[in-house]
Design a protein around this motif. Structure first.
Motif, short mmCIF file in Angstrom:
data_model
loop_
_atom_site.label_atom_id
_atom_site.label_comp_id
_atom_site.label_asym_id
_atom_site.label_seq_id
_atom_site.Cartn_x
_atom_site.Cartn_y
_atom_site.Cartn_z
N THR A 83 0.72 -0.90 -0.11
CA THR A 83 0.11 -0.10 0.22
C THR A 83 1.03 1.10 -0.03
O THR A 83 0.35 2.74 -0.71
CB THR A 83 -0.85 -0.11 1.50
OG1 THR A 83 -2.08 -1.40 1.44
CG2 THR A 83 -1.66 1.42 1.58
N ALA A 87 0.71 4.17 -3.03
CA ALA A 87 0.59 5.57 -2.19
C ALA A 87 1.59 6.51 -2.86
O ALA A 87 1.49 7.92 -2.98
CB ALA A 87 0.34 5.79 -1.09
N ALA A 90 0.87 7.19 -6.41
CA ALA A 90 -0.24 8.60 -6.55
C ALA A 90 0.98 9.38 -6.58
O ALA A 90 -0.64 10.86 -6.70
CB ALA A 90 -1.27 7.48 -5.83
N THR A 95 -2.29 10.99 -8.27
CA THR A 95 -3.88 10.54 -7.85
C THR A 95 -4.33 10.57 -6.88
O THR A 95 -3.83 10.62 -6.05
CB THR A 95 -3.46 9.54 -8.88
OG1 THR A 95 -2.93 8.32 -8.63
CG2 THR A 95 -3.89 9.77 -10.23
N ALA A 96 -5.53 9.74 -6.29
CA ALA A 96 -5.73 9.55 -5.01
C ALA A 96 -5.92 8.23 -4.45
O ALA A 96 -5.15 7.94 -3.43
CB ALA A 96 -7.15 10.45 -4.96
N SER A 97 -6.66 7.48 -5.18
CA SER A 97 -6.92 6.25 -3.82
C SER A 97 -5.78 5.10 -4.91
O SER A 97 -5.99 5.09 -5.52
CB SER A 97 -8.59 5.88 -4.31
OG SER A 97 -8.40 4.49 -3.29
N VAL A 98 -5.29 4.45 -4.60
CA VAL A 98 -5.14 3.29 -4.45
C VAL A 98 -5.64 1.98 -4.32
O VAL A 98 -5.43 0.58 -4.88
CB VAL A 98 -3.50 3.02 -3.56
CG1 VAL A 98 -2.15 4.34 -3.98
CG2 VAL A 98 -3.88 2.82 -2.21
N ALA A 99 -6.97 2.12 -3.54
CA ALA A 99 -7.39 1.07 -3.71
C ALA A 99 -8.08 0.01 -4.90
O ALA A 99 -7.94 -0.94 -4.90
CB ALA A 99 -8.95 1.22 -2.88
N VAL A 133 -2.38 3.36 -10.91
CA VAL A 133 -1.55 4.33 -10.62
C VAL A 133 -1.64 6.38 -10.57
O VAL A 133 -1.49 7.14 -10.73
CB VAL A 133 -1.73 4.59 -8.78
CG1 VAL A 133 -2.45 3.29 -8.14
CG2 VAL A 133 -0.13 4.27 -8.95
#
Length: 209
Positions: A83, A87, A90, A95-99, A133
């Protein structure tokens, strides 16, 4: 309108021309697979397209910040978790989310594991998840399936297909069938000729002496 194009492109490895006269146009929703024997210059061409080295001749056209490059190296930091690695990238690309990237590359069960403790295939999946990402429309990839098992190759093929369906494009050097509806560019016909290569090399050397 193409997202990425090359015009009369000549590229060199260690100052020695390997390809000349390369041209292609890559439209939204399309993939182009580069083929050719080892050493012909696939990696050199991809590095040039990605802006990591200048061409000897010709030009590459793409919108600013349109290209994301995935090379042989996975580009992960061993002391960071899965993660945390994503992150970081990202944040670099804004960019925002890595989910979504974690889920798409089947990394959810590994999300908190340090990259140093991943297998070669898991590191590869993490490296490829970086593409998701970037937020960039053109993916330029050099043998992206190295170290991946059959299931992961299929998974990555699905990811690329979704990227194309969303209006992205992909330029890929690979010997593996990813199940894509892709055009193929055989680089054999662009191999630099000895006589022409000498002339190009002289001009290159003069420019940097």
């Amino acid at each position: 309108m193409s997202l990425l194009s090359a015009h009369d492109l000549a590229v060199a490895r260690a100052g020695v021309p390997v390809l000349e006269g390369v041209g292609f146009a890559l439209a939204a929703g399309r993939a182009l697979v580069l083929r050719g024997p080892n050493g012909i210059g696939k990696t050199t061409l991809l590095r040039t397209v990605a802006g990591l080295q200048p061409p000897l001749h010709g030009r590459v056209q793409a919108a600013p910040d349109a290209v994301a490059y995935a090379a042989h190296a996975d580009g992960v930091k061993g002391t960071l978790s899965v993660t945390e690695n994503l992150a970081f990238w990202a944040s670099v690309f804004g960019t925002a989310s890595v989910a979504a990237a974690i889920d798409r590359m089947n990394l959810r069960d590994l999300a908190d594991r340090r990259a140093a403790n991943l297998s070669a295939g898991q590191k590869r999946r993490l490296g490829l998840a970086r593409l998701l990402v970037t937020g960039r429309p053109v993916w330029v990839m050099d043998e992206p399936t190295v170290s991946l098992d059959t299931a992961s190759v299929q998974l990555f093929g699905d990811v690329v297909r979704d990227h194309l369906a969303a209006g992205g494009a992909a330029l890929i050097a690979t010997h593996i069938d990813l199940g894509l509806d892709a055009d193929v560019l055989d680089l054999g016909r662009f191999r630099a000729r000895p006589a022409a290569a000498g002339g190009i090399r002289s001009a290159f050397d003069e420019a940097f002496t």
